[in-house]
Design a protein around this motif. Structure first.
Motif, short mmCIF file in Angstrom:
data_model
loop_
_atom_site.label_atom_id
_atom_site.label_comp_id
_atom_site.label_asym_id
_atom_site.label_seq_id
_atom_site.Cartn_x
_atom_site.Cartn_y
_atom_site.Cartn_z
N TYR A 125 0.83 -1.21 0.00
CA TYR A 125 0.00 0.00 0.00
C TYR A 125 0.87 1.26 0.00
N LEU A 126 1.93 1.27 0.78
CA LEU A 126 2.78 2.45 0.86
C LEU A 126 3.50 2.71 -0.46
N ARG A 127 3.88 1.63 -1.15
CA ARG A 127 4.53 1.82 -2.46
C ARG A 127 3.55 2.41 -3.45
N CYS A 128 2.31 1.87 -3.46
CA CYS A 128 1.31 2.40 -4.38
C CYS A 128 -0.06 1.85 -3.99
N VAL A 133 -5.53 5.63 -4.78
CA VAL A 133 -5.02 6.48 -5.84
C VAL A 133 -3.61 6.03 -6.22
N ALA A 134 -3.31 6.02 -7.52
CA ALA A 134 -1.97 5.64 -7.98
C ALA A 134 -0.93 6.60 -7.42
N ARG A 135 0.25 6.05 -7.11
CA ARG A 135 1.35 6.86 -6.60
C ARG A 135 2.55 6.68 -7.52
N PRO A 136 2.64 7.46 -8.58
CA PRO A 136 3.72 7.28 -9.57
C PRO A 136 5.10 7.46 -8.95
N ALA A 195 9.18 -1.45 -11.49
CA ALA A 195 9.11 -2.82 -10.97
C ALA A 195 7.68 -3.29 -10.76
N CYS A 196 6.70 -2.48 -11.15
CA CYS A 196 5.30 -2.82 -10.86
C CYS A 196 4.82 -3.98 -11.72
N PRO A 197 4.12 -4.95 -11.11
CA PRO A 197 3.57 -6.07 -11.88
C PRO A 197 2.25 -5.74 -12.57
N PHE A 198 1.79 -4.49 -12.45
CA PHE A 198 0.49 -4.12 -13.03
C PHE A 198 0.63 -2.89 -13.94
N CYS A 200 -2.47 -0.37 -14.85
CA CYS A 200 -2.40 1.00 -14.35
C CYS A 200 -2.56 2.00 -15.49
N ALA A 201 -1.87 1.73 -16.61
CA ALA A 201 -1.91 2.66 -17.74
C ALA A 201 -3.30 2.75 -18.36
#
Length: 283
Positions: free
Chosen positions: A19-22, A249-252, A259-262, A266-267
């Motif tokens: 969650y903290l990462r994104c 909310v996305a956190r760019p 490294a995101c698996p999604f 997301c895009a």
């Protein structure tokens, strides 16, 4: 799909870290249960090293050493690669064979530290689960679910029981005490160590193998000082509150997005996630 199912489960350091990462990554993984689009080779490497070293410790403690730690690693690595549920992203420096070779070197270096006679006599358990309720000053739960995790090992050290965490590190400073003071997982694990009834100051020991051409093994400790305890309690309660109110909310971030698996999800979800959020969490 029950959009609230994840709220009924225990919080873990990995969930909080996600969650903290994104927050949107958390949404994809734990609310939608969306399959990963890709998996990082570093994750598979760490899993295989962990499995190999635990198996090596187990057999050494039982006096069975017919299989080397490196052989355990090769077997574990082949299984995690074969079982990967998404395409594997290999780093620029290492292809599959290069990652396999690096893992064998990491295991060899760790064996020199973990498989000594003195160390083996101190280790009393491995894969030890914990569940710690977060209580306020009146002893009442601050959040509805406990904080859960699994200690890699527990060893006797200086008159008490001390969790021992096994890590692979990208640099020499990643698991040194200064960094561990503001590391979410390290702080949660140090907090959990307080429940073990040790007569000494609660702490967690770390054995980290640094991923260099010639790997180095660094040992360090993480304690939970009062200011650190207040900090991590604030982090936990803040994340729990945000999850329960549906803040996804996305956190760019240059590092995290790479490294995101999604990435694709997301895009293509711009605006869609907020719409889902309003629908799923409308009171």
């Amino acid at each position: 799909m029950n959009p609230f199912a994840h709220l009924e489960e225990s919080l873990s350091a990995s969930r909080i870290g996600t969650y903290l990462r994104c927050p949107l990554r958390y949404y994809f993984r734990y609310v939608e249960h969306r399959p990963d689009e890709r998996v990082g080779a570093a994750l598979l490497l760490g899993i295989a090293v962990d499995q190999a070293m635990k198996q090596a410790v187990h057999t050494a403690m039982e006096g069975r050493e017919s299989v080397t730690p490196e052989e355990y690693f090769i077997e574990a690595f082949e299984k995690v690669v074969e079982g990967a549920r998404a395409p594997i992203k290999w780093p620029a420096r290492y292809d599959q064979q290069g990652t396999l070779d690096l893992g064998q070197r990491l295991v060899e270096a760790l064996s020199d530290v973990l498989l000594t006679e003195e160390r083996l006599q101190r280790i009393v358990a491995w894969d030890v689960p914990f569940a710690v309720p977060l209580l306020d000053e009146q002893g009442q739960p601050e959040i509805p679910t406990p904080i859960v995790g699994i200690f890699d090992f527990v060893e006797e050290h200086e008159g008490g029981l001390v969790p021992l965490e096994l890590k692979t590190a990208s640099n020499r400073t990643q698991y040194l005490p200064d960094h561990l003071q503001r590391d979410v997982q390290a702080s949660i694990y140090a907090m959990a160590a307080m429940t073990m009834g040790s007569t000494e100051e609660p702490r967690v020991r770390y054995v980290s193998a640094v991923k260099l051409k010639k790997p180095e093994v660094i040992e360090s400790e993480s304690t939970c000082a009062p200011d650190q305890l207040r900090w991590i309690r604030g982090v936990i309660t803040g994340v729990d509150r945000a999850i329960r109110t549906g803040e996804f909310v996305a956190r760019p971030s240059t590092i995290e997005c790479g490294a995101c698996p999604f990435t694709t999800a997301c895009a293509t979800s711009s605006g869609l996630a907020s719409g889902k959020r309003a629908e799923l969490f409308r009171s």
